[in-house]
Design a protein around this motif. Structure first.
Motif, short mmCIF file in Angstrom:
data_model
loop_
_atom_site.label_atom_id
_atom_site.label_comp_id
_atom_site.label_asym_id
_atom_site.label_seq_id
_atom_site.Cartn_x
_atom_site.Cartn_y
_atom_site.Cartn_z
N GLU A 1 12.53 -4.46 5.55
CA GLU A 1 11.25 -4.01 6.28
C GLU A 1 10.22 -3.79 5.46
N HIS A 2 10.54 -3.31 4.13
CA HIS A 2 9.35 -3.15 3.23
C HIS A 2 9.28 -4.08 2.08
N GLY A 3 10.26 -5.09 1.75
CA GLY A 3 10.06 -6.16 0.92
C GLY A 3 9.89 -5.53 -0.71
N ASP A 4 9.01 -6.12 -1.34
CA ASP A 4 8.46 -5.82 -2.62
C ASP A 4 8.57 -4.33 -2.86
N GLY B 1 10.89 0.24 -5.74
CA GLY B 1 11.41 1.36 -5.83
C GLY B 1 12.72 1.56 -6.20
N PHE B 2 13.69 0.84 -5.66
CA PHE B 2 15.02 0.88 -6.15
C PHE B 2 15.33 0.41 -7.56
N VAL B 3 14.50 -0.43 -7.98
CA VAL B 3 14.53 -1.01 -9.39
C VAL B 3 14.19 0.14 -10.51
N ARG B 4 12.89 0.91 -9.97
CA ARG B 4 12.64 2.03 -10.84
C ARG B 4 13.83 3.32 -10.91
N GLN C 1 12.27 -8.70 -12.00
CA GLN C 1 12.44 -7.10 -12.34
C GLN C 1 14.08 -6.84 -11.81
N VAL C 2 14.52 -7.44 -10.81
CA VAL C 2 15.93 -7.25 -10.23
C VAL C 2 16.89 -7.94 -11.18
N ARG C 3 16.40 -9.19 -11.37
CA ARG C 3 17.24 -9.88 -12.68
C ARG C 3 17.32 -8.98 -13.93
N GLU C 4 16.38 -8.40 -14.38
CA GLU C 4 16.32 -7.64 -15.62
C GLU C 4 17.28 -6.15 -15.34
N LEU D 1 -4.02 3.38 -3.90
CA LEU D 1 -3.79 2.01 -4.77
C LEU D 1 -2.19 2.34 -5.26
N VAL D 2 -1.72 3.29 -5.12
CA VAL D 2 -0.28 3.76 -5.42
C VAL D 2 0.70 3.25 -4.46
N TYR D 3 1.79 2.48 -4.49
CA TYR D 3 2.76 2.35 -3.52
C TYR D 3 3.26 3.50 -3.19
N ALA D 4 3.67 3.67 -1.77
CA ALA D 4 4.39 4.93 -1.16
C ALA D 4 5.47 5.30 -2.05
#
Length: 359
Positions: A6-9, A14-17, A72-75, A249-252
């Motif tokens: 649903e939310h893509g990037d 968010g999961f990566v962080r 970022q997912v690969r890293e 300008l900050v992602y949710a």
């Protein structure tokens, strides 16, 4: 997986962080200014299993992510595999050795010219323009075209390849270049905000939107290092940080971290540089404070903030007083809900200079 679909990037980053903070938490001592807390997980959750489930979902969603999010997912996968070697993919089975290729047949060399060989074609007159070469198949079937016959038009050229996507190194250089301009005074924070608003409005995957995404990601990756910034750069960052919140300008997925970063800075002693960072950031989004009643409540509990900026704390109290009891501890409220209540006017900016200045 549903969240990623649903939310893509936004969800992927968010999961990566979240996972990066668990796998590589900042080495800070308890109570230090750099400590912002470790992400919470349910008791009994196996961290390796959590990483595996998240990485599996991120890997499935990777083809639909932007180039930056996929990087970022690969890293993150490499970081998780270094922490938990069992997560590394199994090496592929070795293929059986290929049989040696037979040696190419040697070309037969005629020992004698047959007497029945056909006569050579007549020489093309020197006065005629040389004919254009024809494709090999045509020469085999039809022979050399006679003099004076125009050559066949060449086949149409293939369309040029699409422009190469911006590499991660180029994105990093562009992102750092814009930050450097505000720290050197080449542009102001409001000017950078206008640039970032333009970049954020572009299509996902475009160069400008990728640079905007990298700038936001880099800024939040730096949160843990803010206490080590020199004062000038830290105060500029405080103004930028609060302005990004004010202009949405900050992602949710990052907004909670952004507000907590400001709140933790305001809890530092009054005359520290981190307290001033928090004050500068708070001033930028003060008119939006009613959206976050829980944040208003926390601000009213900071005694030295009331001493340094009494009008700010009074405004937070006024917001809570204007809301009914059942809404005063809400994490976030919609504008439609707030429109039903009369809110106090925001105070004038003090300029982040505490009223109780030390002698």
């Amino acid at each position: 997986r549903e969240t990623l679909a649903e939310h893509g990037d936004t969800a992927a980053l968010g999961f990566v962080r979240f996972l990066r903070a668990r796998l590589q938490p900042p080495p800070t001592a308890p109570g230090s200014e750099a400590s912002l807390g470790r992400p919470y997980t349910l008791p009994g959750t196996d961290e390796a299993t959590l990483c595996k489930h998240c990485l599996d979902a991120l890997s499935e969603a990777a083809p639909k992510l932007s180039a930056e999010a996929a990087r970022q997912v690969r890293e993150l996968a490499q970081l998780a595999q270094s922490r938990y070697p069992a997560l590394a993919p199994a090496p592929p089975a070795e293929a059986p050795p290929a049989a040696p290729a037979p040696p190419p047949p040697s070309a037969a060399v005629p020992t004698a010219v047959p007497t029945s060989a056909p006569p050579l074609a007549p020489t093309v007159p020197t006065s005629a323009p040389p004919p254009a070469p024809t494709p090999p198949v045509q020469q085999t079937l039809q022979g050399v075209p006679p003099a004076g016959v125009p050559p066949a038009p060449p086949p149409p050229m293939a369309p040029p390849p699409p422009p190469q996507q911006l590499s991660p190194e180029d994105l990093e250089e562009s992102s750092n270049g814009y930050f450097a301009k505000i720290y050197t005074g080449e542009i102001s924070v409001p000017q950078l905000i206008e640039i970032m608003k333009d970049f954020a409005a572009q299509d996902k995957g475009s160069w400008k939107h990728e640079v905007y995404t990298r700038m936001i990601s880099n800024l939040f990756d730096e949160c843990r290092f803010f206490p080590k910034y020199p004062e000038k750069e830290l105060f500029i960052t405080g103004e930028l940080f609060g302005s990004l919140i004010d202009h949405d300008l900050v992602y949710a997925t990052n907004l909670g971290l952004a507000l907590r970063c400001v709140l933790e800075a305001l809890r530092r002693p009054m005359h520290t540089k981190m307290f001033r960072f928090g004050s500068l950031a708070l001033e930028q989004f003060m008119p939006k404070l009613p959206i976050w009643p829980q944040l208003c409540h926390h601000l009213t509990q900071i005694e030295h903030l009331n001493e340094a900026y009494p009008t700010y704390v009074e405004y937070a109290r006024g917001v809570l007083k204007a809301l009914p009891d059942e809404l005063r501890h809400s994490t976030v409220l919609k504008q439609e809900t707030l429109s039903n209540y009369k809110m106090p006017n925001p105070p004038n900016r003090v300029g982040a200079v505490p009223s109780a200045t030390p002698p």
